[in-house]
Design a protein around this motif. Structure first.
Motif, PDB file in Angstrom:
ATOM      1  N   ARG A   9       0.838  -1.198   0.000  1.00 30.30           N
ATOM      2  CA  ARG A   9       0.000   0.000   0.000  1.00 30.30           C
ATOM      3  C   ARG A   9       0.874   1.249   0.000  1.00 30.30           C
ATOM      4  N   ILE A  10       0.381   2.303  -0.607  1.00 38.19           N
ATOM      5  CA  ILE A  10       1.089   3.577  -0.560  1.00 38.19           C
ATOM      6  C   ILE A  10       0.110   4.658  -0.123  1.00 38.19           C
ATOM      7  N   ASN A  11       0.642   5.721   0.432  1.00 42.85           N
ATOM      8  CA  ASN A  11      -0.173   6.855   0.835  1.00 42.85           C
ATOM      9  C   ASN A  11      -0.181   7.877  -0.294  1.00 42.85           C
ATOM     10  N   PHE A  12      -1.348   8.117  -0.849  1.00 42.66           N
ATOM     11  CA  PHE A  12      -1.442   9.070  -1.948  1.00 42.66           C
ATOM     12  C   PHE A  12      -1.473  10.489  -1.398  1.00 42.66           C
ATOM     13  N   PRO A  13      -0.619  11.366  -1.916  1.00 42.84           N
ATOM     14  CA  PRO A  13      -0.553  12.731  -1.384  1.00 42.84           C
ATOM     15  C   PRO A  13      -1.796  13.550  -1.732  1.00 42.84           C
ATOM     16  N   THR A  14      -2.232  14.363  -0.788  1.00 41.62           N
ATOM     17  CA  THR A  14      -3.388  15.237  -1.007  1.00 41.62           C
ATOM     18  C   THR A  14      -2.878  16.567  -1.541  1.00 41.62           C
ATOM     19  N   VAL A  15      -2.529  16.561  -2.816  1.00 40.81           N
ATOM     20  CA  VAL A  15      -2.000  17.758  -3.470  1.00 40.81           C
ATOM     21  C   VAL A  15      -2.582  17.855  -4.870  1.00 40.81           C
ATOM     22  N   ASP A  16      -2.448  19.028  -5.465  1.00 36.65           N
ATOM     23  CA  ASP A  16      -2.872  19.203  -6.852  1.00 36.65           C
ATOM     24  C   ASP A  16      -1.803  18.652  -7.786  1.00 36.65           C
ATOM     25  N   LEU A  17      -2.149  18.510  -9.053  1.00 39.55           N
ATOM     26  CA  LEU A  17      -1.241  17.898 -10.021  1.00 39.55           C
ATOM     27  C   LEU A  17       0.056  18.683 -10.175  1.00 39.55           C
ATOM     28  N   LEU A  18      -0.024  20.005 -10.239  1.00 34.60           N
ATOM     29  CA  LEU A  18       1.186  20.801 -10.455  1.00 34.60           C
ATOM     30  C   LEU A  18       2.131  20.725  -9.264  1.00 34.60           C
ATOM     31  N   THR A  19       1.584  20.696  -8.066  1.00 34.66           N
ATOM     32  CA  THR A  19       2.431  20.517  -6.883  1.00 34.66           C
ATOM     33  C   THR A  19       3.108  19.154  -6.935  1.00 34.66           C
ATOM     34  N   TRP A  20       2.380  18.136  -7.389  1.00 33.16           N
ATOM     35  CA  TRP A  20       2.952  16.786  -7.487  1.00 33.16           C
ATOM     36  C   TRP A  20       4.128  16.746  -8.452  1.00 33.16           C
ATOM     37  N   VAL A  21       3.989  17.339  -9.631  1.00 36.33           N
ATOM     38  CA  VAL A  21       5.060  17.205 -10.626  1.00 36.33           C
ATOM     39  C   VAL A  21       6.206  18.189 -10.412  1.00 36.33           C
ATOM     40  N   PHE A  22       5.911  19.360  -9.836  1.00 36.50           N
ATOM     41  CA  PHE A  22       6.953  20.379  -9.732  1.00 36.50           C
ATOM     42  C   PHE A  22       7.553  20.537  -8.335  1.00 36.50           C
ATOM     43  N   GLU A  23       6.834  20.124  -7.291  1.00 38.89           N
ATOM     44  CA  GLU A  23       7.311  20.430  -5.942  1.00 38.89           C
ATOM     45  C   GLU A  23       7.509  19.221  -5.048  1.00 38.89           C
ATOM     46  N   ASP A  24       6.968  18.064  -5.399  1.00 43.86           N
ATOM     47  CA  ASP A  24       7.189  16.871  -4.572  1.00 43.86           C
ATOM     48  C   ASP A  24       8.657  16.454  -4.672  1.00 43.86           C
ATOM     49  N   PHE A 249       0.102  10.534 -19.473  1.00 46.60           N
ATOM     50  CA  PHE A 249       0.714  10.048 -18.235  1.00 46.60           C
ATOM     51  C   PHE A 249       2.069   9.404 -18.495  1.00 46.60           C
ATOM     52  N   GLY A 250       2.114   8.481 -19.472  1.00 38.98           N
ATOM     53  CA  GLY A 250       3.332   7.699 -19.679  1.00 38.98           C
ATOM     54  C   GLY A 250       4.539   8.522 -20.041  1.00 38.98           C
ATOM     55  N   ALA A 251       4.337   9.629 -20.764  1.00 39.76           N
ATOM     56  CA  ALA A 251       5.474  10.446 -21.180  1.00 39.76           C
ATOM     57  C   ALA A 251       5.545  11.776 -20.448  1.00 39.76           C
ATOM     58  N   VAL A 252       4.408  12.475 -20.357  1.00 36.55           N
ATOM     59  CA  VAL A 252       4.444  13.845 -19.841  1.00 36.55           C
ATOM     60  C   VAL A 252       4.431  13.888 -18.314  1.00 36.55           C
ATOM     61  N   ILE A 253       3.350  13.432 -17.689  1.00 32.73           N
ATOM     62  CA  ILE A 253       3.191  13.605 -16.239  1.00 32.73           C
ATOM     63  C   ILE A 253       4.209  12.784 -15.455  1.00 32.73           C
ATOM     64  N   ASN A 254       4.285  11.486 -15.736  1.00 33.71           N
ATOM     65  CA  ASN A 254       5.183  10.629 -14.945  1.00 33.71           C
ATOM     66  C   ASN A 254       6.653  10.999 -15.133  1.00 33.71           C
ATOM     67  N   ASN A 255       7.017  11.372 -16.341  1.00 36.18           N
ATOM     68  CA  ASN A 255       8.423  11.701 -16.574  1.00 36.18           C
ATOM     69  C   ASN A 255       8.792  13.091 -16.061  1.00 36.18           C
ATOM     70  N   THR A 256       7.818  14.002 -16.020  1.00 37.69           N
ATOM     71  CA  THR A 256       8.082  15.283 -15.360  1.00 37.69           C
ATOM     72  C   THR A 256       8.359  15.033 -13.880  1.00 37.69           C
ATOM     73  N   ARG A 257       7.585  14.146 -13.285  1.00 40.42           N
ATOM     74  CA  ARG A 257       7.759  13.852 -11.860  1.00 40.42           C
ATOM     75  C   ARG A 257       9.055  13.081 -11.591  1.00 40.42           C
ATOM     76  N   SER A 258       9.387  12.113 -12.447  1.00 39.09           N
ATOM     77  CA  SER A 258      10.527  11.235 -12.186  1.00 39.09           C
ATOM     78  C   SER A 258      11.843  11.763 -12.762  1.00 39.09           C
ATOM     79  N   GLY A 259      11.757  12.651 -13.722  1.00 41.97           N
ATOM     80  CA  GLY A 259      12.973  13.236 -14.277  1.00 41.97           C
ATOM     81  C   GLY A 259      13.631  12.423 -15.369  1.00 41.97           C
ATOM     82  N   HIS A 260      12.916  11.486 -15.981  1.00 38.93           N
ATOM     83  CA  HIS A 260      13.515  10.685 -17.054  1.00 38.93           C
ATOM     84  C   HIS A 260      13.655  11.532 -18.329  1.00 38.93           C
ATOM     85  N   LEU A 261      14.838  11.531 -18.899  1.00 37.82           N
ATOM     86  CA  LEU A 261      15.070  12.224 -20.158  1.00 37.82           C
ATOM     87  C   LEU A 261      14.133  11.650 -21.217  1.00 37.82           C
TER      88      LEU A 261
END
Length: 558
Positions: A9-24, A249-261
């Motif tokens: 199980r994981i705890n899902f953060p109570t944040v907006d999408l932009l906070t998730w990709v840019f500030e987490d 999700f597969g290219a834009v959101i997840n990779n912005t969050r994870s930093g994959h080139l």
């Protein structure tokens, strides 16, 4: 009893999408280095810091130049582009709702999405401008509300006009009620059986989907990179369309969050994809079955160095075992096991993915047929036609319950009630089963199953069998009415002129049970109609069968 995800199980953060990709900062990376790069011109790139700055500029610009307010809808009708991520995030930064449209849409299709969504602002490109202008005129959308993602033309503004405004921070969402009720995006379903519907995705849906995916697919790699900076990074190639959840999700959101080139393919052709993999030493690609068929069968592959590839994930439609294994044989002829194909399964109504494999895992037992185990936070039921749970291993419709199950269909309460039960179960419409390992297998869409003499026949199985034939380049199967019943009909693209209907029928008869034979006939086409996400558009084939049932058709003997 509902099937629970076997993953932690994981705890899902109570944040907006932009906070998730840019500030987490769960998995920090150097945000000053290139993140998104043009596959055609590596001198053009965006860093994460640069992307954030563009996001804030565009968000403020939309508010000032186009009067965008919270809850308005902004539509992007453009092929993949280096600035597409900034348009997505910038729309949300303005407090608006983002929706992407298929750039190949004609006027009728784009008009439907514009009307249905109520979009007030449109991002277009030179490739879509003619259709966009025609639609805007009919809907009285002023030219001042149209922005070209690839630069201004004549009296039409370009995205650069929005960048003149100083960045303004977005409104942060920190309360559970806010993130679960505020819509961030409308992902329009593929519309394979009718007009597309807008799937309303909240910030909670999008963040929980991304967090769940990253915990399975990226966490081991990211944690190892955290400990050992010399561990080789993953390099992605993004060519699946960004308007679709798989690309979003597969290219834009997840990779912005994870930093994959991530190298973005803006001119989508198969040779362009091969060139980009070779030139940029790409390690990871997400594909759809038609691309898998090309990788397995196209002679172009042998002319390219694709040895950098390590992980190939396929989704959008079932991929046959033989095609998946053929891809591995072509890309890894010495059998070293350095490149593997794995499948995932999901749908727009569940934000994106619901089942998948860990990064270094694949389905050895059934030859890559499984689509993985449930993601963290997901529970499922498999039910029969009476909506009663089936026994393990038996097929039925898959129902899902998860934080990323969508809010509902945009302004369509009836469709929402028909799809989501009062206790939160999403009726996916996909027929599947689960084995003893907790692995899921997708049979086909419920609406596409062919009933032959009391038996259920899955078009996907017939198509996978047809694709084993060296003389078949592509294939699709539908059920057609004949003699008071339903019969499988194959539409085939030949790779050899010697292939005949009789040889196709004999091939299927040799490999499958008698009730799966092509008693509805065989018809040869130049191409199989498919959506941008790779799904076969069977409604066009059904229309063809209904309008001209015998044209070009050779019918098998009963």
């Amino acid at each position: 009893m509902p099937i629970q995800s076997p993953r932690p199980r994981i705890n899902f953060p109570t944040v907006d999408l932009l906070t998730w990709v840019f500030e987490d900062e769960t998995y920090p990376y150097d945000r000053s280095k290139p993140l998104f790069v043009s596959a055609a011109n590596p001198k053009k790139f965006l860093t994460a810091n640069g992307l954030r700055e563009l996001t804030l500029n565009i968000g403020h610009g939309l508010q000032e130049l186009a009067g965008v307010k919270a809850g308005d809808v902004v539509l992007c009708a453009s092929p993949n582009h280096l600035l597409y991520p900034a348009v997505l995030y910038g729309t949300i930064a303005a407090g608006a709702i983002f929706t992407g449209a298929n750039p190949t849409y004609g006027e009728y299709e784009l008009l439907h999405q514009l009307r249905d969504s109520g979009a007030k602002v449109i991002f277009a490109s030179s490739a879509t401008l003619q259709v966009v202008l025609a639609c805007a005129t009919k809907l009285s959308i002023p030219k001042e509300h149209i922005f070209l993602i690839d630069g201004s033309r004549g009296d039409l503004r370009g995205i650069e006009d929005l960048l003149d405004f100083e960045g303004r921070d977005w409104r942060k969402l920190t309360k559970f009620r806010e993130v679960t009720t505020t819509t961030a995006a409308l992902a329009y379903s593929s519309g394979t059986t009718g007009l597309s519907k807008g799937c309303e995705l909240t910030h909670w849906n999008m963040v929980s989907e991304s967090a769940s995916f990253i915990s399975v697919r990226d966490k081991p790699h990211l944690e190892r990179r955290k400990r050992d900076k010399s561990h080789p990074p993953r390099v992605y190639l993004a060519f699946l369309p960004f308007f679709h959840v798989a690309g979003m999700f597969g290219a834009v959101i997840n990779n912005t969050r994870s930093g994959h080139l991530t190298h973005i393919v803006e001119d989508f052709t198969f040779p362009t994809i091969l060139d980009a993999i070779q030139r940029n030493r790409v390690t990871d690609i997400h594909i759809v079955p038609p691309i898998a068929v090309l990788l397995a069968k196209s002679p172009l592959v042998k002319n390219h160095d694709l040895t950098s590839l390590r992980c190939i994930g396929s989704a959008a439609a079932p991929l046959g075992s033989e095609v998946a294994l053929a891809v591995e044989r072509v890309l890894d002829p010495d059998g070293s096991g350095k490149v593997r194909v794995s499948q995932a399964w999901g749908l727009s109504e569940a934000a994106c993915v619901a089942t998948l494999f860990d990064y270094d895992d694949w389905d050895e037992e059934t030859g890559r047929l499984a689509v993985g185990q449930l993601m963290p936070g997901v529970e499922a039921m498999i039910v029969d036609e009476d909506e009663k749970e089936v026994q393990q291993g038996e097929p039925g419709e898959i129902w899902l319950r998860a934080p990323f199950v969508f809010k509902g269909y945009w302004k369509n309460e009836k469709a929402t009630r028909d799809t989501i039960t009062p206790d939160g179960w999403l009726k996916t419409g996909d027929i599947g089963r689960m084995d003893h390992r907790g692995m899921f297998f997708i049979v086909d869409r419920k609406k596409e199953m062919i009933k032959v003499k009391g038996f259920q026949v899955a078009p996907a199985e017939l198509e996978a069998t047809l694709l084993l034939n060296p003389g078949v380049a592509d294939a699709a199967v539908i059920g057609v009415p004949r003699y008071g019943g339903e019969h499988p009909r194959a539409y085939v693209v030949r790779s050899s002129p010697e292939v005949t209907a009789a040889s196709i029928e004999a091939w299927v008869a040799k490999h499958l049970a008698s009730y799966k034979r092509l008693t509805g006939g065989v018809e040869f086409l130049d191409s199989i109609p498919k959506s941008a996400s790779g799904k076969i558009l069977r409604k066009f084939l059904r229309d063809r069968a209904a309008k001209a049932p015998s044209e070009g058709l050779i019918v098998a003997r009963l």
